[in-house]
Write a protein that holds these residues in place. Sequence first.
Motif, PDB file in Angstrom:
ATOM      1  N   LEU A  37      11.891  -0.597   1.425  1.00  0.00           N
ATOM      2  CA  LEU A  37      11.571   0.828   1.481  1.00  0.00           C
ATOM      3  C   LEU A  37      10.252   1.047   2.223  1.00  0.00           C
ATOM      4  O   LEU A  37       9.232   0.449   1.889  1.00  0.00           O
ATOM      5  CB  LEU A  37      11.460   1.389   0.060  1.00  0.00           C
ATOM      6  CG  LEU A  37      11.173   2.890  -0.063  1.00  0.00           C
ATOM      7  CD1 LEU A  37      12.319   3.709   0.518  1.00  0.00           C
ATOM      8  CD2 LEU A  37      10.935   3.270  -1.529  1.00  0.00           C
ATOM      9  N   GLU A  38      10.308   1.911   3.250  1.00  0.00           N
ATOM     10  CA  GLU A  38       9.088   2.221   3.989  1.00  0.00           C
ATOM     11  C   GLU A  38       8.778   3.716   3.999  1.00  0.00           C
ATOM     12  O   GLU A  38       7.648   4.104   4.287  1.00  0.00           O
ATOM     13  CB  GLU A  38       9.198   1.717   5.421  1.00  0.00           C
ATOM     14  CG  GLU A  38      10.300   2.340   6.252  1.00  0.00           C
ATOM     15  CD  GLU A  38      10.320   1.827   7.675  1.00  0.00           C
ATOM     16  OE1 GLU A  38       9.445   0.995   8.008  1.00  0.00           O
ATOM     17  OE2 GLU A  38      11.206   2.246   8.451  1.00  0.00           O
ATOM     18  N   TYR A  39       9.758   4.565   3.678  1.00  0.00           N
ATOM     19  CA  TYR A  39       9.509   6.014   3.684  1.00  0.00           C
ATOM     20  C   TYR A  39      10.439   6.678   2.675  1.00  0.00           C
ATOM     21  O   TYR A  39      11.613   6.336   2.573  1.00  0.00           O
ATOM     22  CB  TYR A  39       9.757   6.598   5.074  1.00  0.00           C
ATOM     23  CG  TYR A  39       9.619   8.105   5.154  1.00  0.00           C
ATOM     24  CD1 TYR A  39       8.375   8.709   5.258  1.00  0.00           C
ATOM     25  CD2 TYR A  39      10.750   8.922   5.111  1.00  0.00           C
ATOM     26  CE1 TYR A  39       8.246  10.085   5.336  1.00  0.00           C
ATOM     27  CE2 TYR A  39      10.636  10.310   5.191  1.00  0.00           C
ATOM     28  CZ  TYR A  39       9.376  10.883   5.297  1.00  0.00           C
ATOM     29  OH  TYR A  39       9.259  12.254   5.363  1.00  0.00           O
ATOM     30  N   GLN A  40       9.874   7.614   1.933  1.00  0.00           N
ATOM     31  CA  GLN A  40      10.673   8.368   0.966  1.00  0.00           C
ATOM     32  C   GLN A  40      10.248   9.826   1.013  1.00  0.00           C
ATOM     33  O   GLN A  40       9.055  10.135   1.059  1.00  0.00           O
ATOM     34  CB  GLN A  40      10.485   7.821  -0.445  1.00  0.00           C
ATOM     35  CG  GLN A  40      11.257   8.589  -1.527  1.00  0.00           C
ATOM     36  CD  GLN A  40      11.143   7.938  -2.879  1.00  0.00           C
ATOM     37  OE1 GLN A  40      11.908   7.042  -3.228  1.00  0.00           O
ATOM     38  NE2 GLN A  40      10.169   8.375  -3.661  1.00  0.00           N
ATOM     39  N   PHE A  83      14.606   2.554   5.241  1.00  0.00           N
ATOM     40  CA  PHE A  83      14.310   1.156   4.956  1.00  0.00           C
ATOM     41  C   PHE A  83      14.000   0.385   6.228  1.00  0.00           C
ATOM     42  O   PHE A  83      14.583   0.642   7.301  1.00  0.00           O
ATOM     43  CB  PHE A  83      15.499   0.496   4.239  1.00  0.00           C
ATOM     44  CG  PHE A  83      15.838   1.121   2.916  1.00  0.00           C
ATOM     45  CD1 PHE A  83      15.246   0.677   1.741  1.00  0.00           C
ATOM     46  CD2 PHE A  83      16.747   2.172   2.846  1.00  0.00           C
ATOM     47  CE1 PHE A  83      15.551   1.255   0.529  1.00  0.00           C
ATOM     48  CE2 PHE A  83      17.062   2.756   1.628  1.00  0.00           C
ATOM     49  CZ  PHE A  83      16.466   2.301   0.465  1.00  0.00           C
ATOM     50  N   ASP A  84      13.092  -0.549   6.090  1.00  0.00           N
ATOM     51  CA  ASP A  84      12.799  -1.503   7.154  1.00  0.00           C
ATOM     52  C   ASP A  84      13.779  -2.665   7.009  1.00  0.00           C
ATOM     53  O   ASP A  84      13.788  -3.353   5.983  1.00  0.00           O
ATOM     54  CB  ASP A  84      11.354  -1.990   7.026  1.00  0.00           C
ATOM     55  CG  ASP A  84      10.998  -3.036   8.063  1.00  0.00           C
ATOM     56  OD1 ASP A  84      11.821  -3.299   8.964  1.00  0.00           O
ATOM     57  OD2 ASP A  84       9.896  -3.606   7.974  1.00  0.00           O
ATOM     58  N   VAL A  85      14.628  -2.885   8.037  1.00  0.00           N
ATOM     59  CA  VAL A  85      15.645  -3.943   7.974  1.00  0.00           C
ATOM     60  C   VAL A  85      15.385  -5.002   9.048  1.00  0.00           C
ATOM     61  O   VAL A  85      16.303  -5.723   9.454  1.00  0.00           O
ATOM     62  CB  VAL A  85      17.063  -3.339   8.137  1.00  0.00           C
ATOM     63  CG1 VAL A  85      17.397  -2.445   6.964  1.00  0.00           C
ATOM     64  CG2 VAL A  85      17.168  -2.558   9.447  1.00  0.00           C
ATOM     65  N   SER A  86      14.144  -5.078   9.497  1.00  0.00           N
ATOM     66  CA  SER A  86      13.817  -6.005  10.581  1.00  0.00           C
ATOM     67  C   SER A  86      14.013  -7.465  10.186  1.00  0.00           C
ATOM     68  O   SER A  86      14.183  -8.327  11.047  1.00  0.00           O
ATOM     69  CB  SER A  86      12.380  -5.776  11.050  1.00  0.00           C
ATOM     70  OG  SER A  86      11.470  -5.944   9.973  1.00  0.00           O
ATOM     71  N   SER A  87      14.001  -7.755   8.887  1.00  0.00           N
ATOM     72  CA  SER A  87      14.181  -9.139   8.444  1.00  0.00           C
ATOM     73  C   SER A  87      15.640  -9.588   8.518  1.00  0.00           C
ATOM     74  O   SER A  87      15.927 -10.780   8.395  1.00  0.00           O
ATOM     75  CB  SER A  87      13.677  -9.298   7.014  1.00  0.00           C
ATOM     76  OG  SER A  87      14.498  -8.548   6.118  1.00  0.00           O
ATOM     77  N   ASP A  88      16.568  -8.610   8.704  1.00  0.00           N
ATOM     78  CA  ASP A  88      18.015  -8.879   8.748  1.00  0.00           C
ATOM     79  C   ASP A  88      18.574  -9.382   7.424  1.00  0.00           C
ATOM     80  O   ASP A  88      19.742  -9.762   7.350  1.00  0.00           O
ATOM     81  CB  ASP A  88      18.358  -9.903   9.849  1.00  0.00           C
ATOM     82  CG  ASP A  88      18.133  -9.339  11.241  1.00  0.00           C
ATOM     83  OD1 ASP A  88      18.226  -8.102  11.391  1.00  0.00           O
ATOM     84  OD2 ASP A  88      17.877 -10.128  12.165  1.00  0.00           O
ATOM     85  N   GLU A 112       0.847  -1.180   0.000  1.00  0.00           N
ATOM     86  CA  GLU A 112       0.000   0.000   0.000  1.00  0.00           C
ATOM     87  C   GLU A 112       0.890   1.241   0.000  1.00  0.00           C
ATOM     88  O   GLU A 112       1.910   1.289   0.693  1.00  0.00           O
ATOM     89  CB  GLU A 112      -0.914   0.014   1.217  1.00  0.00           C
ATOM     90  CG  GLU A 112      -1.885  -1.168   1.278  1.00  0.00           C
ATOM     91  CD  GLU A 112      -2.796  -1.208   0.066  1.00  0.00           C
ATOM     92  OE1 GLU A 112      -3.332  -0.142  -0.316  1.00  0.00           O
ATOM     93  OE2 GLU A 112      -2.976  -2.303  -0.490  1.00  0.00           O
ATOM     94  N   VAL A 113       0.499   2.253  -0.782  1.00  0.00           N
ATOM     95  CA  VAL A 113       1.318   3.450  -0.953  1.00  0.00           C
ATOM     96  C   VAL A 113       0.460   4.684  -0.685  1.00  0.00           C
ATOM     97  O   VAL A 113      -0.690   4.762  -1.136  1.00  0.00           O
ATOM     98  CB  VAL A 113       1.907   3.530  -2.378  1.00  0.00           C
ATOM     99  CG1 VAL A 113       2.790   4.770  -2.525  1.00  0.00           C
ATOM    100  CG2 VAL A 113       2.692   2.278  -2.712  1.00  0.00           C
ATOM    101  N   ASN A 146       4.801   6.900   1.701  1.00  0.00           N
ATOM    102  CA  ASN A 146       4.832   5.834   2.700  1.00  0.00           C
ATOM    103  C   ASN A 146       4.482   4.523   2.020  1.00  0.00           C
ATOM    104  O   ASN A 146       3.586   4.466   1.170  1.00  0.00           O
ATOM    105  CB  ASN A 146       3.848   6.106   3.838  1.00  0.00           C
ATOM    106  CG  ASN A 146       4.142   7.415   4.549  1.00  0.00           C
ATOM    107  OD1 ASN A 146       3.579   8.443   4.218  1.00  0.00           O
ATOM    108  ND2 ASN A 146       5.033   7.369   5.527  1.00  0.00           N
ATOM    109  N   TYR A 147       5.177   3.452   2.427  1.00  0.00           N
ATOM    110  CA  TYR A 147       4.948   2.120   1.870  1.00  0.00           C
ATOM    111  C   TYR A 147       4.793   1.151   3.045  1.00  0.00           C
ATOM    112  O   TYR A 147       5.663   1.075   3.914  1.00  0.00           O
ATOM    113  CB  TYR A 147       6.132   1.688   1.000  1.00  0.00           C
ATOM    114  CG  TYR A 147       6.536   2.710  -0.035  1.00  0.00           C
ATOM    115  CD1 TYR A 147       6.108   2.619  -1.356  1.00  0.00           C
ATOM    116  CD2 TYR A 147       7.373   3.780   0.302  1.00  0.00           C
ATOM    117  CE1 TYR A 147       6.490   3.550  -2.310  1.00  0.00           C
ATOM    118  CE2 TYR A 147       7.753   4.721  -0.644  1.00  0.00           C
ATOM    119  CZ  TYR A 147       7.304   4.602  -1.945  1.00  0.00           C
ATOM    120  OH  TYR A 147       7.685   5.533  -2.877  1.00  0.00           O
ATOM    121  N   LEU A 148       3.717   0.408   3.069  1.00  0.00           N
ATOM    122  CA  LEU A 148       3.507  -0.548   4.150  1.00  0.00           C
ATOM    123  C   LEU A 148       2.629  -1.689   3.663  1.00  0.00           C
ATOM    124  O   LEU A 148       2.156  -1.704   2.526  1.00  0.00           O
ATOM    125  CB  LEU A 148       2.903   0.122   5.375  1.00  0.00           C
ATOM    126  CG  LEU A 148       1.398   0.393   5.414  1.00  0.00           C
ATOM    127  CD1 LEU A 148       0.980   0.762   6.818  1.00  0.00           C
ATOM    128  CD2 LEU A 148       1.009   1.472   4.450  1.00  0.00           C
TER     129      LEU A 148
END
Length: 787
Positions: free
Chosen positions: A297-300, A287-292, A105-106, A320-322
């Motif tokens: 990309l979550e915010y621009q 960037f969301d790096v929770s996956s390691d 979703e954007v 926003n991207y989620l």
Amino acid sequence: MAEVFVKNMPELRVRADVEGNYLMRLEDGEYYLVFQAMGYEPREVFVAVKQGNNNYNIQLFPIKISELDEFNFSAKRTNVGREIIKNVVEIKDKLDYNQYPHSCEVYIRAKEIRSDEQTKTKKKDSNDPFEQEEELRSQKLGELSNTSLLEVEATRHYAPPNNVREIRNGFSLRGDKSRLYYTTTVKANINFFKNMLYLDDLSESPIQSPISTGGILSYKYKLVEKIERDDAPTLNKIQIIPRNTAVSTLEGFIYVQDDTWLVEKLDLTIVKGNLYMYDYFQIIQEFDVSSDTLCVLEYQELNYGVDYKKESFKSSTISNYLEYNFAPNFPPKFFGNEVAVTEKQAYERDSSYWTKARMTPLSKEEINYIKKRDSIDNLFKRTEYLDSMDSVFNKLTFLKVAWFGIDRRNRAKKTQWTLSSLAAMTRPVYIAGPRFGPDFDYFKKWPNERTFEFYTRADVGLLNNDLKGRAQIRYQYNPFNFGTVGLYFEHDYDLIRTFDAFSQVLLRENFIEATTGSLYHYFEIINGMNLQSNIAFTERRPISEDTKFITWFDEATNNTMPPVFEKYNAIIADLTLSYTPGQKYMREPYRKVILGSKWPTFYMYWEKGVPSVLRSDVNHDYLRLGIRQDFKIGTMGTTTYHATSGKFVNSKNLREFDYKFHRRSDPIWFSNPLFSFQDLDTSLPTLDWYFEAHIVHHFNGALINKIPYMKKTRLMTVVGGGYLYVPEHNWQHYEFFVGLERIFKFSRRRLRIGLYGVLSDGNQITPRTSYKISFALLDRRNMKFNF
């Protein structure tokens, strides 16, 4: 007695005393210190020097006695920031979340704030007067007209390598979006995990990514800060510095985790020089790096703007991207040339929808702006207000009669008609002397984007008292497929060689009289394939011997009398079929927006002189084939070529007026090099096959900017050439040109001025040179110049 030195600064070297004390003056920052002493194992230690007391106790350990004779130590100079980026580059393809199909979703919000000495209403580049409605409302909006706000809520689907489909669920625009960037996810792919960024609607040249395999050649890297965090790996803040601004490069910062080398944030600015519309452009990505394992990309945030003489525009776009789904089930043929869809209901969303859709809350200023703007816009929809606006717009004034023209508009019915002013009625320079007469045009637009246009003009020659005129009707019945039908009638002078050099086209020997009626139709058969057809009936007559001319300049221009021939009828039909494979487009409720294609455009033109019907005296068939394309060659610029060939396959009754000419060149003026030559001194009529080719390459600063200080001049180099082969005249012509071009701010437009040197040769001429100049405006619809 140990030696202590900074690893990357060998001049900073000291020796400790017998108690281990030493003095070294360092600026605040981060350093790798090397400690070594004879008989001890050397050590490297990372030290962060800050204001205040910083205690670091270092102990060296003895080496074995058997190894003393073999002991030898050398310090290798390294760049810590560069080493970290090299680690990122090695795994960048694994970090890029775009290697996997996904949906998300954007939410996009773009805002522009304009500041100037005085708010003025500008006329838009459009034949549609109702597209100017926003500008007219701006006169009543006061300070609110200096702000534009756009919101988009969409679902984005992606599959590698570059398949995109965007479904717009909500779209809201308050103000003007012409200068807003990134209002959709399908036009620009700002992905720094790719080696090159191809942002064709933003920059003239591709942009080298700082985390690309070739980035080390374009950038310097410097570790400026190590950010210690309790609940996450240490974050390295690395500064990016362009080595050479000859190509479009970036500067700023990249934030990289220790050990995992995951990129958490980018904060980069495009170096000024090759931007089309803007003076600066900043890109921030988080960037969301929770996956390691992935950088998702979550915010621009994009910050950009441009300054003109009396006004400036500052803009920003946040995205926003989620709700990423990395296991989508795309049906067969889900992706295609239609890359974005906006349904009608997306434009009709209410405030409750946007309250839920906004992933980034509005600021207080934005909330107040929306409230005031919506209340005023609601006022504009009331019938009594529209009537009052029409009464003001329709008011007759002296300036309208004398200069601007008389307009009558009905906003409720979306109609407008215009009668030309006294100034516009006068045509002081024309064949057979000045002419005077009115123009009248009428326009209507329907809610489904269909349009109707009518135009007519009648004028009288002041020397000969002859009545001439024309009328045209145009109806677009299918906006999505560009379906248009038109009728045209003209009783006027006509040209024999329409596209001759401007020094020749207005000579009397190039004119006849003609009465013409024609029917026109244009339609997109399938995506990328267009068919244009036209059939015209013409009565061609020589200009009367009694016609009077202005002869003041005849001697200087070698002007002669018009041609003499017997009048005759001609029915000419023509078809143009063009096809662009892989044409991408966006679907709006009633229209489509063409985005272009990586493939060339092929076209075929056929013209038929129809015999016998309505006593038509012509009988010929002409066929022409062509191909045209423009593409980028890495960072070396943009190449455009055009090649064509044609032949009269039937010339049973071919009149001179239907000949096909190769246009002679203009003096001084550099005409479009994709369709004409710059040093062809003869207009060549051709009946048999010929071959014509043109090519132009703009380096976009890739060459000249490598010269010290030249980038500040903003000059750009261009090269090109053309070749013509006409066997029936035993004529070969080839030419080469080089030029310097510069883009200037011209009002709110971009004006490109070019100076060129041309070298030509052939089997009918000796080698020669000439010099030309050109002026071109940037087309803001496709962000391109004419060549």
